[in-house]
Write a protein that holds these residues in place. Sequence first.
Motif, PDB file in Angstrom:
ATOM      1  N   LEU A  10       0.848  -1.196   0.000  1.00 49.60           N
ATOM      2  CA  LEU A  10       0.000   0.000   0.000  1.00 49.60           C
ATOM      3  C   LEU A  10       0.882   1.244   0.000  1.00 49.60           C
ATOM      4  CD1 LEU A  10      -2.556  -1.001   2.824  1.00 49.60           C
ATOM      5  CD2 LEU A  10      -2.830  -1.288   0.339  1.00 49.60           C
ATOM      6  N   ILE A  11       0.565   2.180  -0.889  1.00 55.04           N
ATOM      7  CA  ILE A  11       1.361   3.422  -0.956  1.00 55.04           C
ATOM      8  C   ILE A  11       0.411   4.624  -0.917  1.00 55.04           C
ATOM      9  CG2 ILE A  11       3.260   4.608  -2.119  1.00 55.04           C
ATOM     10  CD1 ILE A  11       3.753   2.072  -3.767  1.00 55.04           C
ATOM     11  N   PRO A  12       0.225   5.249   0.280  1.00 50.25           N
ATOM     12  CA  PRO A  12      -0.614   6.448   0.337  1.00 50.25           C
ATOM     13  C   PRO A  12       0.121   7.620  -0.311  1.00 50.25           C
ATOM     14  CG  PRO A  12       0.095   5.766   2.558  1.00 50.25           C
ATOM     15  CD  PRO A  12       0.818   4.916   1.582  1.00 50.25           C
ATOM     16  N   LYS A  71      -3.532  11.211   5.772  1.00 49.44           N
ATOM     17  CA  LYS A  71      -2.876   9.917   5.625  1.00 49.44           C
ATOM     18  C   LYS A  71      -3.682   8.795   6.295  1.00 49.44           C
ATOM     19  CE  LYS A  71       1.419   7.458   5.863  1.00 49.44           C
ATOM     20  NZ  LYS A  71       2.736   7.285   6.452  1.00 49.44           N
ATOM     21  N   GLY A  72      -4.359   9.130   7.396  1.00 50.00           N
ATOM     22  CA  GLY A  72      -5.174   8.125   8.082  1.00 50.00           C
ATOM     23  C   GLY A  72      -6.308   7.639   7.186  1.00 50.00           C
ATOM     24  N   ASN A  73      -6.994   8.577   6.554  1.00 50.14           N
ATOM     25  CA  ASN A  73      -8.084   8.187   5.648  1.00 50.14           C
ATOM     26  C   ASN A  73      -7.553   7.359   4.486  1.00 50.14           C
ATOM     27  OD1 ASN A  73     -10.353   9.320   6.964  1.00 50.14           O
ATOM     28  ND2 ASN A  73      -9.723  11.357   6.285  1.00 50.14           N
ATOM     29  N   ALA A  74      -6.383   7.746   3.983  1.00 51.84           N
ATOM     30  CA  ALA A  74      -5.781   7.000   2.863  1.00 51.84           C
ATOM     31  C   ALA A  74      -5.413   5.579   3.311  1.00 51.84           C
ATOM     32  CB  ALA A  74      -4.553   7.740   2.349  1.00 51.84           C
ATOM     33  N   THR A  75      -4.839   5.459   4.502  1.00 47.85           N
ATOM     34  CA  THR A  75      -4.431   4.139   5.012  1.00 47.85           C
ATOM     35  C   THR A  75      -5.649   3.237   5.176  1.00 47.85           C
ATOM     36  OG1 THR A  75      -2.624   5.219   6.186  1.00 47.85           O
ATOM     37  CG2 THR A  75      -3.204   2.989   6.901  1.00 47.85           C
ATOM     38  N   LYS A  76      -6.717   3.773   5.751  1.00 52.44           N
ATOM     39  CA  LYS A  76      -7.928   2.966   5.968  1.00 52.44           C
ATOM     40  C   LYS A  76      -8.543   2.550   4.625  1.00 52.44           C
ATOM     41  CE  LYS A  76      -9.550   6.023   8.922  1.00 52.44           C
ATOM     42  NZ  LYS A  76     -10.541   6.737   9.730  1.00 52.44           N
ATOM     43  N   ALA A  77      -8.494   3.443   3.643  1.00 53.06           N
ATOM     44  CA  ALA A  77      -9.015   3.082   2.309  1.00 53.06           C
ATOM     45  C   ALA A  77      -8.174   1.948   1.722  1.00 53.06           C
ATOM     46  CB  ALA A  77      -8.980   4.298   1.385  1.00 53.06           C
ATOM     47  N   PHE A  88       0.411 -11.085   3.397  1.00 57.22           N
ATOM     48  CA  PHE A  88       1.136 -10.030   4.117  1.00 57.22           C
ATOM     49  C   PHE A  88       0.860  -8.678   3.453  1.00 57.22           C
ATOM     50  CE2 PHE A  88       4.474 -13.523   4.879  1.00 57.22           C
ATOM     51  CZ  PHE A  88       3.893 -13.897   6.078  1.00 57.22           C
ATOM     52  N   VAL A  89       0.882  -7.624   4.283  1.00 55.05           N
ATOM     53  CA  VAL A  89       0.628  -6.269   3.791  1.00 55.05           C
ATOM     54  C   VAL A  89       1.802  -5.386   4.190  1.00 55.05           C
ATOM     55  CG1 VAL A  89      -0.956  -4.294   3.879  1.00 55.05           C
ATOM     56  CG2 VAL A  89      -1.847  -6.620   4.208  1.00 55.05           C
ATOM     57  N   VAL A  90       2.272  -4.583   3.245  1.00 53.07           N
ATOM     58  CA  VAL A  90       3.330  -3.611   3.536  1.00 53.07           C
ATOM     59  C   VAL A  90       2.768  -2.229   3.254  1.00 53.07           C
ATOM     60  CG1 VAL A  90       5.558  -2.704   2.703  1.00 53.07           C
ATOM     61  CG2 VAL A  90       5.260  -5.173   2.993  1.00 53.07           C
ATOM     62  N   MET A  91       3.133  -1.246   4.080  1.00 57.70           N
ATOM     63  CA  MET A  91       2.781   0.136   3.764  1.00 57.70           C
ATOM     64  C   MET A  91       4.069   0.956   3.692  1.00 57.70           C
ATOM     65  SD  MET A  91       0.181   2.776   5.637  1.00 57.70           S
ATOM     66  CE  MET A  91       1.282   3.393   6.903  1.00 57.70           C
ATOM     67  N   ILE A  92       4.186   1.740   2.640  1.00 56.24           N
ATOM     68  CA  ILE A  92       5.393   2.558   2.459  1.00 56.24           C
ATOM     69  C   ILE A  92       4.979   3.898   1.860  1.00 56.24           C
ATOM     70  CG2 ILE A  92       5.858   1.513   0.161  1.00 56.24           C
ATOM     71  CD1 ILE A  92       8.889   1.738   0.875  1.00 56.24           C
ATOM     72  N   ASP A  93       5.678   4.981   2.235  1.00 57.69           N
ATOM     73  CA  ASP A  93       5.350   6.305   1.704  1.00 57.69           C
ATOM     74  C   ASP A  93       5.724   6.402   0.223  1.00 57.69           C
ATOM     75  OD1 ASP A  93       4.503   6.989   4.206  1.00 57.69           O
ATOM     76  OD2 ASP A  93       6.144   8.377   4.648  1.00 57.69           O
ATOM     77  N   GLY A  94       5.086   7.364  -0.449  1.00 56.87           N
ATOM     78  CA  GLY A  94       5.342   7.540  -1.881  1.00 56.87           C
ATOM     79  C   GLY A  94       6.423   8.556  -2.192  1.00 56.87           C
ATOM     80  N   THR A 156      11.412   0.773  18.068  1.00 61.97           N
ATOM     81  CA  THR A 156      12.432   1.829  18.154  1.00 61.97           C
ATOM     82  C   THR A 156      12.164   3.034  17.254  1.00 61.97           C
ATOM     83  OG1 THR A 156      13.785   0.659  16.525  1.00 61.97           O
ATOM     84  CG2 THR A 156      14.249   0.190  18.836  1.00 61.97           C
ATOM     85  N   ASP A 157      10.956   3.114  16.666  1.00 62.41           N
ATOM     86  CA  ASP A 157      10.620   4.296  15.865  1.00 62.41           C
ATOM     87  C   ASP A 157       9.100   4.351  15.717  1.00 62.41           C
ATOM     88  OD1 ASP A 157      10.193   6.250  13.976  1.00 62.41           O
ATOM     89  OD2 ASP A 157      11.754   5.564  12.603  1.00 62.41           O
ATOM     90  N   VAL A 158       8.447   5.175  16.553  1.00 67.22           N
ATOM     91  CA  VAL A 158       6.976   5.177  16.517  1.00 67.22           C
ATOM     92  C   VAL A 158       6.404   6.191  15.516  1.00 67.22           C
ATOM     93  CG1 VAL A 158       6.684   4.276  18.864  1.00 67.22           C
ATOM     94  CG2 VAL A 158       6.789   6.761  18.505  1.00 67.22           C
ATOM     95  N   LEU A 159       7.283   6.925  14.822  1.00 70.91           N
ATOM     96  CA  LEU A 159       6.779   7.873  13.826  1.00 70.91           C
ATOM     97  C   LEU A 159       7.079   7.398  12.403  1.00 70.91           C
ATOM     98  CD1 LEU A 159       7.690  11.289  15.522  1.00 70.91           C
ATOM     99  CD2 LEU A 159       5.561  10.000  15.664  1.00 70.91           C
ATOM    100  N   SER A 160       7.450   6.149  12.287  1.00 72.30           N
ATOM    101  CA  SER A 160       7.793   5.605  10.971  1.00 72.30           C
ATOM    102  C   SER A 160       6.549   5.424  10.104  1.00 72.30           C
ATOM    103  CB  SER A 160       8.464   4.244  11.173  1.00 72.30           C
ATOM    104  OG  SER A 160       8.673   3.606   9.936  1.00 72.30           O
ATOM    105  N   GLY A 161       6.744   5.531   8.796  1.00 72.35           N
ATOM    106  CA  GLY A 161       5.649   5.273   7.863  1.00 72.35           C
ATOM    107  C   GLY A 161       5.822   3.946   7.148  1.00 72.35           C
ATOM    108  N   TYR A 162       6.794   3.154   7.601  1.00 72.64           N
ATOM    109  CA  TYR A 162       7.104   1.885   6.925  1.00 72.64           C
ATOM    110  C   TYR A 162       6.664   0.732   7.827  1.00 72.64           C
ATOM    111  CZ  TYR A 162      10.112  -0.572   3.465  1.00 72.64           C
ATOM    112  OH  TYR A 162      10.605  -1.332   2.439  1.00 72.64           O
ATOM    113  N   PHE A 163       5.662  -0.016   7.378  1.00 72.85           N
ATOM    114  CA  PHE A 163       5.073  -1.087   8.194  1.00 72.85           C
ATOM    115  C   PHE A 163       4.923  -2.368   7.373  1.00 72.85           C
ATOM    116  CE2 PHE A 163       3.082   0.626  12.141  1.00 72.85           C
ATOM    117  CZ  PHE A 163       3.351   1.971  11.966  1.00 72.85           C
ATOM    118  N   ALA A 164       4.886  -3.486   8.075  1.00 73.98           N
ATOM    119  CA  ALA A 164       4.451  -4.750   7.450  1.00 73.98           C
ATOM    120  C   ALA A 164       3.605  -5.498   8.477  1.00 73.98           C
ATOM    121  CB  ALA A 164       5.649  -5.583   7.026  1.00 73.98           C
ATOM    122  N   TRP A 165       2.540  -6.126   7.990  1.00 73.06           N
ATOM    123  CA  TRP A 165       1.620  -6.846   8.882  1.00 73.06           C
ATOM    124  C   TRP A 165       1.246  -8.191   8.272  1.00 73.06           C
ATOM    125  CZ3 TRP A 165       0.437  -1.942   6.947  1.00 73.06           C
ATOM    126  CH2 TRP A 165       0.356  -0.894   7.849  1.00 73.06           C
TER     127      TRP A 165
END
Length: 254
Positions: A10-12, A71-77, A88-94, A156-165
């Motif tokens: 996912l790339i918001p 960004k929250g609305n984009a992530t939920k969409a 698996f789902v990855v989210m990364i900034d554009g 170790t980084d709670v403001l990161s935009g890079y996630f995997a679930w």
Amino acid sequence: MKKLNKLTILIPCRNEEKGIGRVIDDIPRRILKKLGYKVEIIVINNNSTDKTAHVALKRKAIVITETKKGKGNATKAGFRALNPDTVFVVMIDGDNTYKSKEIPRLVELLASDFCDAVIGSRLGGKIKRNSLKFQNRVANWTYTFLVRQIYRANVTDVLSGYFAWKKEVIDKLYPHLRSEGFEIEMEMITKMKKLGFDVYSVPITYDPREGESKLNKFRDGALILYTLFKNLLWNPNRNLKKVSWEGIKGYEYN
Ligand SMILES: Nc1nc2c(ncn2[C@@H]2O[C@H](COP(=O)(O)OP(=O)(O)OP(=O)(O)O)[C@@H](O)[C@H]2O)c(=O)[nH]1
Ligand SMILES: [Mg+2]
């Protein structure tokens, strides 16, 4: 032939025509295929006035539109657009700050069942020159310290935009998400911990961004801190009856 598991990226994006091309081009498709994944890319485009959608569509990404800003609305969409066969789902900034070629580093922790969700960590990783401003670094240290102490989250980084679930984490987390803007990441981390998921960090690279920042450091910084403390009182069981699961809505093509 071995069946490939679907990995959805996912790339918001709001006005990221300068970065999105590289983010998509650098996804290590061949390596991921060797590891057993079929890659799907979903760009969540949001009121972009530039060529973001065009650049992404040219690279065969799925582009969905979320008209609500943030960004929250984009992530939920993006979460609503996930199909049931995603594993698996990855989210990364554009903006090409996080490196998509490092996706296998995050996914490995899920595939080996080390944890349920992974945060790409800049503070524990390689921060390139001029990429993370000093004040953002200080805020990040402080917020990360608080989350580690209060939520017992070993991240170790709670403001990161890079996630995997793992996809099942999204299925359980999504109905609880309320954030519209940049506080979404803090909401996800704190609620994942309260829901009992295992979340860890992996060191990643952070480069200076392409294009313009969407972050307002005062307003968004305050909202993120407020979310950190507000969710202390959040109880998943008490809230469970109030939430409605919107279900998987499938894809919208532009
Ligand atoms: N769809 C959508 N994406 C957004 C919106 N706001 C931000 N984003 C995306 O979210 C990602 C993170 O936004 P950034 O502006 O890079 O914020 P940041 O990484 O915290 O701050 P920088 O250090 O300036 O890069 C980028 O890919 C943005 O395009 C929005 O309203 N809608
Ligand atoms: Mg950025």
